[in-house]
Structure formats: structure tokens, C-alpha cells
Scaffold this active site. Structure first.
Site, PDB file in Angstrom:
ATOM      1  CG  ASP A 199      10.710  12.476   8.868  1.00 20.35           C
ATOM      2  OD1 ASP A 199      10.591  13.307   8.244  1.00 20.35           O
ATOM      3  OD2 ASP A 199      10.686  11.350   8.321  1.00 20.35           O
ATOM      4  CG  ASN A 221      13.110   8.210   1.565  1.00 23.18           C
ATOM      5  OD1 ASN A 221      12.869   8.231   0.337  1.00 23.18           O
ATOM      6  ND2 ASN A 221      13.169   9.350   2.141  1.00 23.18           N
ATOM      7  CB  ILE A 236      -0.960   0.189   1.440  1.00 25.92           C
ATOM      8  CG1 ILE A 236      -0.237  -0.274   2.509  1.00 25.92           C
ATOM      9  CG2 ILE A 236      -2.063  -0.832   0.920  1.00 25.92           C
ATOM     10  CD1 ILE A 236      -1.238  -0.095   3.767  1.00 25.92           C
TER      11      ILE A 236
HETATM   12  P1  ATP Z   1       9.946   7.848   4.629  1.00 27.90           P
HETATM   13  O1  ATP Z   1      10.332   6.611   4.406  1.00 27.90           O
HETATM   14  O2  ATP Z   1      10.685   9.085   4.223  1.00 27.90           O
HETATM   15  O3  ATP Z   1       9.225   8.190   6.146  1.00 27.90           O
HETATM   16  P2  ATP Z   1       7.030   7.913   3.751  1.00 27.90           P
HETATM   17  O4  ATP Z   1       6.586   8.239   4.982  1.00 27.90           O
HETATM   18  O5  ATP Z   1       6.539   8.202   2.474  1.00 27.90           O
HETATM   19  O6  ATP Z   1       8.786   8.372   3.604  1.00 27.90           O
HETATM   20  P3  ATP Z   1       6.280   5.164   4.623  1.00 27.90           P
HETATM   21  O7  ATP Z   1       6.283   5.514   5.953  1.00 27.90           O
HETATM   22  O8  ATP Z   1       6.935   3.796   4.447  1.00 27.90           O
HETATM   23  O9  ATP Z   1       7.036   6.254   3.807  1.00 27.90           O
HETATM   24  O10 ATP Z   1       4.912   5.286   4.154  1.00 27.90           O
HETATM   25  C1  ATP Z   1       4.480   5.394   2.615  1.00 27.90           C
HETATM   26  C2  ATP Z   1       2.914   5.172   2.425  1.00 27.90           C
HETATM   27  O11 ATP Z   1       2.685   3.918   3.108  1.00 27.90           O
HETATM   28  C3  ATP Z   1       2.258   6.504   2.970  1.00 27.90           C
HETATM   29  O12 ATP Z   1       2.182   7.540   2.203  1.00 27.90           O
HETATM   30  C4  ATP Z   1       0.944   5.869   3.274  1.00 27.90           C
HETATM   31  O13 ATP Z   1       0.228   5.769   2.156  1.00 27.90           O
HETATM   32  C5  ATP Z   1       1.120   4.241   3.556  1.00 27.90           C
HETATM   33  N1  ATP Z   1       1.180   3.925   4.911  1.00 27.90           N
HETATM   34  C6  ATP Z   1       2.069   3.991   6.011  1.00 27.90           C
HETATM   35  N2  ATP Z   1       1.703   3.444   7.112  1.00 27.90           N
HETATM   36  C7  ATP Z   1       0.420   3.114   7.039  1.00 27.90           C
HETATM   37  C8  ATP Z   1      -0.725   2.652   7.818  1.00 27.90           C
HETATM   38  N3  ATP Z   1      -0.337   2.420   9.294  1.00 27.90           N
HETATM   39  N4  ATP Z   1      -1.792   2.613   7.186  1.00 27.90           N
HETATM   40  C9  ATP Z   1      -2.120   2.939   5.862  1.00 27.90           C
HETATM   41  N5  ATP Z   1      -1.082   3.374   5.054  1.00 27.90           N
HETATM   42  C10 ATP Z   1      -0.096   3.430   5.607  1.00 27.90           C
END
Ligand code: ATP
Ligand code: MG
Length: 356
Positions: A192, A80, A76
Site C-alpha cells: 500500500d 480510511n 493529526i
Molecule cells: P489509509 O487509511 O488508506 O492508509 P492514510 O495513509 O491517509 O490512508 P493514515 O495512515 O491513518 O491514513 O494516516 C493519515 C495521516 O496521518 C497521514 O497522511 C499523516 O498526515 C498522519 N500520520 C500518520 N502516521 C503518522 C506519524 N507516525 N507521524 C506523523 N503523522 C502521521
């Protein structure tokens, strides 16, 4: 005692004398509900979260869950450090998000990370994403999180482009409540805060996620820190590495930039040449540190919104109000009478729920 096995994993023990009455009850009513436990003719199981809409997220799986107990449904999101998957617990049917961060680390770093994740797991606040469990296996950190079926504010922005002020005020209020909890109760700086770390769901809830994760990233020799995106929402004092002046007010700066991006649809620091984007992170860093703070245009936004943004984007962290003061700011309550329905807004924004 008479032991009846009703599901492969769960055994229901009933005293022999009671057995008849339970059997009678089941044949009469078909279903018996007690809290989250559902008993019917097929057996007994814990009701999944989407069946008990009004209940808060279920916590008790903490020490029982293992990766072998979950089925992967689909990817989903991507960050990074790794991917995020929608997963389902095999015998409760409950949905979770599984975040995996690829990381080959030494024993000492692993201990530090475990410590950070423990802080995450101990957090209990409706405005912060619940972290249920974490594992480290074969160079991958896996974190089981509360599943937020609307995705992130970043995902929402990709669909709607800009968010009108009344909705922003309602979103901001929830983020401030999450920040009040992290800053003033748990004494945690997020570090962050950005649109992808604010998650939403069909109930209209907004929750902060990934606090503590940035510290992991930083402590592992910058494995994931090479992207310009990491610096976008960072405060000037943090960029210049002023450890002294760097505290939870840094998150308030990020909040100001997030709101401005949501309101205008554009990241507030424009590169010199719009078509090219930032050539490198030093240009962005220079702009954040040297240039006057961005602001909301009074032609397009209410004086209350402009004043809120200007309060968050004070260059000196001491001049930025803390979350507990900002929640009293006139912008937060000015649209109160409109009874803004974030649940309908998030659903109409076209986010197809991954679980449907
Ligand atoms: P970074 O790696 O710099 O933190 P990021 O926040 O975009 O970047 P992730 O935290 O891996 O990366 O999240 C990527 C995406 O995954 C989010 O934009 C969201 O769409 C989805 N996501 C993350 N956590 C959840 C969750 N608990 N429930 C639903 N979707 C989620
Ligand atoms: Mg994230």
C-alpha cells in the site's frame, strides 16, 4: 543502600557512600547527563526525543508503555480505517503518533493481526517508521508509532503542489533504501505504498510507514477496502489478482506512480472527464490494466527522470528493476553535487510542526 524517590514513577537508587558526591556534583554543575538520562536538582528523567536531536528514535519503552501513560495532544490525520493522534508520554515527554483502527474482529483474525504488527515492531531501519507498541482493546487496534513532525508526502504535496526533480531524487533515494530493507532483508511486500504512507520530518528524513497494515485491512473482509483511493497506486498484476506474478515488484510500480504524481502534481491516470473524477473504481482499474503505462514528458523532465519512471512503470513486473538496482539508476545521483537540503525544503514548505 539509600533509596531516594525523585519522580513519581522513577526511583534512583544510590549507595549511601556515593550520595554525598552526587549531591555535591549537582550543586556544582546543576545538571548531569549520561546518555538519555538527565539528572538535575528537580530529579531524574529520560530526555525527550526533541531534546536529543541527533539521537536515533528511543526504543526501550517497548514493554513499558500503556495507553494510560500517554496524554493526547491533538488529531493529526485521518485515514480510511481511523484517526492518527499526536500523543505525549507522561513522564518522558517524548512525542509519538497513536494510530487507531476501528475494527470488530474475531479471535483468529486478532492473532493474525498481532503477528503482522510484531513484524512491524521488529523492524529497525532509519528509512522505516518505528512501531513501538500495539494494543487491541474494545474493537480498536491502537498502534504507537514514531512521530514524524512533517506529516506525510501527501500533506507536503497539498502545500507545494509539485516537487522539483533534485528534491524528488533525494526523497526517492531514502524511499529506495527503505524498500531495500523491507524487500531484500525482511522479505516484506508493502502492498500500500502511496504518498500518505511516506512520512517526513524536520531533519529531512523520509520514512515508509504502514507496511503490514494493508494485509490487516484485506484480511478483515474488506472493511476498509471500499474506497477508490485504495486502488490508485496498485499495480496491474495486483488489480487482476494474479497471485503468481504478484510480488515485491508491485511496490516498485507504486513508487513510479508516486514520483510521477509528485513531479506533475496530478495523479497519472486521468479520468475521462477531468471535472467529474472517476465514476467508480472499475474505470480506474480498467485504465491501469488495459492502457499503456503513464510516463513523464520529456519536454518537462530530464531524460534520467523519464527513464527512471519508465523502469518503475513496466507493465510486466519482471521488467521492473528491484530496489537495489534502482538505487544505482543515474536519476538518483544526478543532483548529488547540489547538496540538496531536504530539511530546509520541508520546513520552508510551510508545514507548521504540530509539536511547536
Ligand atoms: P489509509 O487509511 O488508506 O492508509 P492514510 O495513509 O491517509 O490512508 P493514515 O495512515 O491513518 O491514513 O494516516 C493519515 C495521516 O496521518 C497521514 O497522511 C499523516 O498526515 C498522519 N500520520 C500518520 N502516521 C503518522 C506519524 N507516525 N507521524 C506523523 N503523522 C502521521
Ligand atoms: Mg497510512
Amino acid at each position: 543502600m539509600n533509596r531516594r524517590s525523585l519522580s513519581p514513577k522513577l526511583k534512583l537508587t544510590v549507595p549511601a557512600s556515593d550520595e554525598g558526591s552526587i549531591a555535591e556534583f549537582l550543586s556544582e554543575t546543576g545538571t548531569f547527563k549520561a546518555g538519555n538520562l538527565l539528572v538535575n536538582k528537580e530529579g531524574v528523567r529520560i530526555v525527550s526525543e526533541n531534546e536529543v536531536e541527533t539521537q536515533p528514535p528511543i526504543r526501550p519503552l517497548d514493554n513499558q508503555m500503556s495507553l494510560a501513560d500517554i496524554d493526547t495532544i491533538k488529531v493529526i490525520g485521518k485515514g480510511n480505517g481511523g484517526i492518527v493522534q499526536l500523543v505525549q508520554h507522561k513522564w518522558t515527554n517524548q512525542f509519538f503518533a497513536l494510530k487507531e483502527i476501528q475494527m470488530n474482529i474475531e479471535e483468529s483474525t486478532r492473532k493474525q493481526i498481532t503477528q503482522e504488527l510484531k513484524i512491524n515492531q521488529s523492524s529497525q531501519c532509519p528509512y522505516v517508521v518505528v512501531c513501538y507498541h500495539s494494543f487491541y482493546h474494545n474493537g480498536v487496534i491502537s498502534i504507537i508509532l514514531e512521530y514524524m513532525d512533517g506529516g506525510s508526502l501527501e500533506d507536503l504535496l497539498n502545500k507545494v503542489k509539485t516537487i522539483p526533480e533534485p528534491y524528488l531524487a533525494a526523497i526517492c533515494k531514502q524511499v529506495l533504501k527503505g524498500l531495500m530493507y523491507l524487500h531484500h532483508e525482511k522479505h516484506i511486500i508493502h502492498r500500500d505504498l502511496k504518498p500518505s504512507n511516506l512520512l517526513i520530518n524536520h531533519r529531512g528524513e523520509v520514512k515508509i510507514t504502514d507496511f503490514g497494515v494493508s494485509i490487516i485491512m484485506e484480511s478483515t473482509s474488506g472493511q476498509a477496502n471500499t474506497f477508490i483511493g485504495t486502488y490508485n497506486y496498485m499495480s496491474p498484476e495486483r488489480i487482476i489478482g494474479n497471485q503468481h506474478g504478484y510480488n515485491f515488484k508491485s511496490d516498485i510500480w507504486s513508487l513510479g506512480l508516486i514520483l510521477l504524481k509528485c513531479a506533475t502534481g496530478k495523479f497519472p491516470y486521468a479520468p475521462p472527464d477531468q471535472r467529474e473524477g472517476w465514476e467508480n473504481m472499475f474505470q480506474l482499474i480498467e485504465a491501469v490494466v488495459e492502457k499503456p503505462s503513464p510516463c513523464a514528458s520529456s519536454d518537462d523532465f530530464s531524460p534520467e527522470f523519464c527513464s527512471f519512471i519508465s523502469a518503475c512503470l513496466q507493465k510486466n513486473p519482471r521488467d521492473r528493476p528491484p530496489a537495489r538496482d534502482l538505487i544505482e539508476h543515474p536519476f538518483i545521483n544526478m543532483y548529488k553535487d547540489l547538496n540538496v537540503d531536504l530539511s530546509a525544503y520541508f520546513s520552508n514548505a510551510g508545514s507548521t510542526l504540530a509539536t511547536m
